[in-house]
Design a protein around this motif. Structure first.
Motif, short mmCIF file in Angstrom:
data_model
loop_
_atom_site.label_atom_id
_atom_site.label_comp_id
_atom_site.label_asym_id
_atom_site.label_seq_id
_atom_site.Cartn_x
_atom_site.Cartn_y
_atom_site.Cartn_z
N LEU A 49 52.53 12.30 35.14
CA LEU A 49 51.96 14.20 35.25
C LEU A 49 52.58 15.33 34.63
O LEU A 49 52.33 16.32 34.60
CB LEU A 49 52.02 14.52 37.22
CG LEU A 49 50.74 13.48 38.03
CD1 LEU A 49 51.45 13.62 39.51
CD2 LEU A 49 49.78 13.30 37.16
N LYS A 52 52.19 14.00 30.98
CA LYS A 52 50.57 13.44 30.88
C LYS A 52 50.69 12.13 30.22
O LYS A 52 50.18 11.75 29.50
CB LYS A 52 49.71 14.30 30.43
CG LYS A 52 49.70 15.19 30.73
CD LYS A 52 48.49 16.00 31.23
CE LYS A 52 48.22 17.47 31.78
NZ LYS A 52 47.10 17.81 31.64
N GLU A 242 45.45 17.17 40.88
CA GLU A 242 46.45 16.91 39.63
C GLU A 242 47.59 18.13 39.23
O GLU A 242 48.68 18.24 39.62
CB GLU A 242 45.75 16.71 38.14
CG GLU A 242 46.76 16.35 37.39
CD GLU A 242 46.47 16.85 35.99
OE1 GLU A 242 45.08 15.73 36.01
OE2 GLU A 242 47.53 16.16 34.88
N ARG A 246 51.71 17.99 40.56
CA ARG A 246 52.21 18.17 40.01
C ARG A 246 53.61 19.25 40.84
O ARG A 246 54.97 19.10 40.68
CB ARG A 246 51.90 18.52 38.64
CG ARG A 246 53.12 18.47 37.33
CD ARG A 246 52.35 18.77 36.23
NE ARG A 246 51.20 18.59 35.69
CZ ARG A 246 50.19 18.76 35.98
NH1 ARG A 246 49.58 19.83 36.01
NH2 ARG A 246 48.67 17.54 35.09
N TYR A 252 53.72 10.52 39.36
CA TYR A 252 52.64 10.04 38.78
C TYR A 252 51.24 10.22 39.18
O TYR A 252 51.01 10.04 40.45
CB TYR A 252 52.71 8.81 38.88
CG TYR A 252 54.66 8.10 38.09
CD1 TYR A 252 54.44 7.81 36.33
CD2 TYR A 252 55.33 7.89 38.60
CE1 TYR A 252 56.28 8.05 35.98
CE2 TYR A 252 56.82 7.73 38.20
CZ TYR A 252 56.96 7.22 36.60
OH TYR A 252 58.24 7.65 36.00
N GLY A 253 51.01 9.11 38.55
CA GLY A 253 49.01 10.05 38.91
C GLY A 253 47.86 9.44 38.40
O GLY A 253 48.51 8.67 36.76
N ILE A 258 41.55 11.77 35.58
CA ILE A 258 42.31 11.13 34.37
C ILE A 258 41.79 10.37 33.37
O ILE A 258 41.52 10.54 32.33
CB ILE A 258 43.97 10.96 34.55
CG1 ILE A 258 44.90 12.14 35.26
CG2 ILE A 258 45.24 9.81 33.67
CD1 ILE A 258 45.64 11.01 36.49
#
Ligand code: C2E
Ligand code: CA
Ligand code: CA
Ligand code: CA
Length: 276
Positions: A49, A52, A242, A246, A252-253, A258
């Protein structure tokens, strides 16, 4: 249904019959789904995150039935678990995902893959050997593979400790899927063998609407960080989610915001553009 009478009775029994016919078609269709080449995998990115960067992909199974069209794994996985087809299908998933990853490694050598594994598969005597053999045959390093399992498995502590030890010897990563929805959430965390927690998407989707759900998400993240577990938020659908994740320290995402899951060619294009 008998006492309902008239049209209601007709409708009711027709619906019931249609349901039974569909179940039978699914049940039978699954038995030949591999040889008829009706299964394929789609891949959804998992990103770091902060930067990216795409760190990995989750492989998700799709079934294109000749007559019924595409069927959701949420519908057919339970059927496959019941009739035992999950064993050959699960093996096919593992092999296909590893073969695909090996191919991608020539361009993207750091890429990792996560594969969903049913409890029923893990209870098979030689499942760990199947994993080891699949890695050896495909030439993928064990450290690049994550097995996503559910909390229900952890209820049998003796068994899960034994099999998790084997997985650690092989060198694969273990991730608890849908974390927070099972019974044993907290005891799961004391297992030394777990590497990652995937926070269930139902929490992520409510975290900004319901204050208490937001607190639960923060608590899971803090707990995970304190226990040195990697945290993945799944089902991120908005920029606001998101950003909030963060800020809470979730590393992580994954989610539609995304990228949706895509077939291999499209995913490779997505990855090539992202890694430039
Ligand atoms: P899961 O492992 O929790 O996978 C995440 C599901 O959420 C996937 O649905 C994915 O397409 C969907 N998803 C991803 N991002 C978002 C989002 O932002 N919003 C929403 N609403 N959904 C999102 P899918 O592909 O339909 O899979 C459903 C379930 O079927 C999976 O849930 C997993 O439990 C099971 N499954 C899928 N593939 C396999 C497989 O190869 N083996 C086994 N045993 N189970 C599988
Ligand atoms: Ca999963
Ligand atoms: Ca999940
Ligand atoms: Ca770790």
């Amino acid at each position: 249904a008998k006492e309902r009478g008239g049209n209601t009775f007709c409708l009711y029994s027709l619906t019931e019959e249609a349901g039974a016919v569909r179940s039978m078609k699914l049940e039978n269709g699954l038995r030949t789904s591999i040889e008829n080449e009706q299964l394929h995998l789609v891949y959804q990115p998992i990103i770091h995150l902060q930067t990216k960067r795409v760190v990995g992909l989750e492989a998700l199974l799709r079934w294109e039935h000749a007559e019924l069209g595409s069927i959701s794994p949420a519908e057919f996985i339970p059927v496959a678990e019941k009739n035992g087809m999950i064993i050959p299908i699960g093996k096919w998933v593992l092999e296909t995902a590893c073969r695909q990853l090996k191919e991608w490694h020539s361009e993207l050598p750091d890429l990792c893959i996560a594969v969903n594994v049913s409890t029923r598969q893990i209870y098979e005597e030689n499942f760990a050997d199947t994993v080891k053999k699949t890695l050896d045959d495909s030439g993928v390093a064990a450290s690049k593979l994550t097995l996503e399992i559910t909390e229900s498995l952890m209820q049998n502590h003796n068994f899960s400790n034994r099999i998790f030890k084997r997985f650690k010897e092989i060198g694969v990563n273990l991730s608890i899927d849908d974390f927070g929805t099972g019974y044993s959430s907290l005891s799961v965390l004391s297992s030394l063998q777990i590497d990652r927690l995937k926070i269930d998407q139902s929490f992520i989707q409510q975290m900004l609407e319901h204050e208490k759900t937001g607190s639960i998400v923060k608590t899971i993240i803090d707990m995970g960080n304190n226990l040195d577990l990697e945290l993945i938020a799944e089902g991120i659908e908005t920029q606001e989610q998101e950003e909030a994740l963060r800020e809470c320290g979730c590393q992580y995402g994954q989610g539609y915001h995304i990228s949706k899951p895509f077939p291999p060619e499209e995913m490779f294009r997505f990855l090539s553009v992202r890694s430039k």
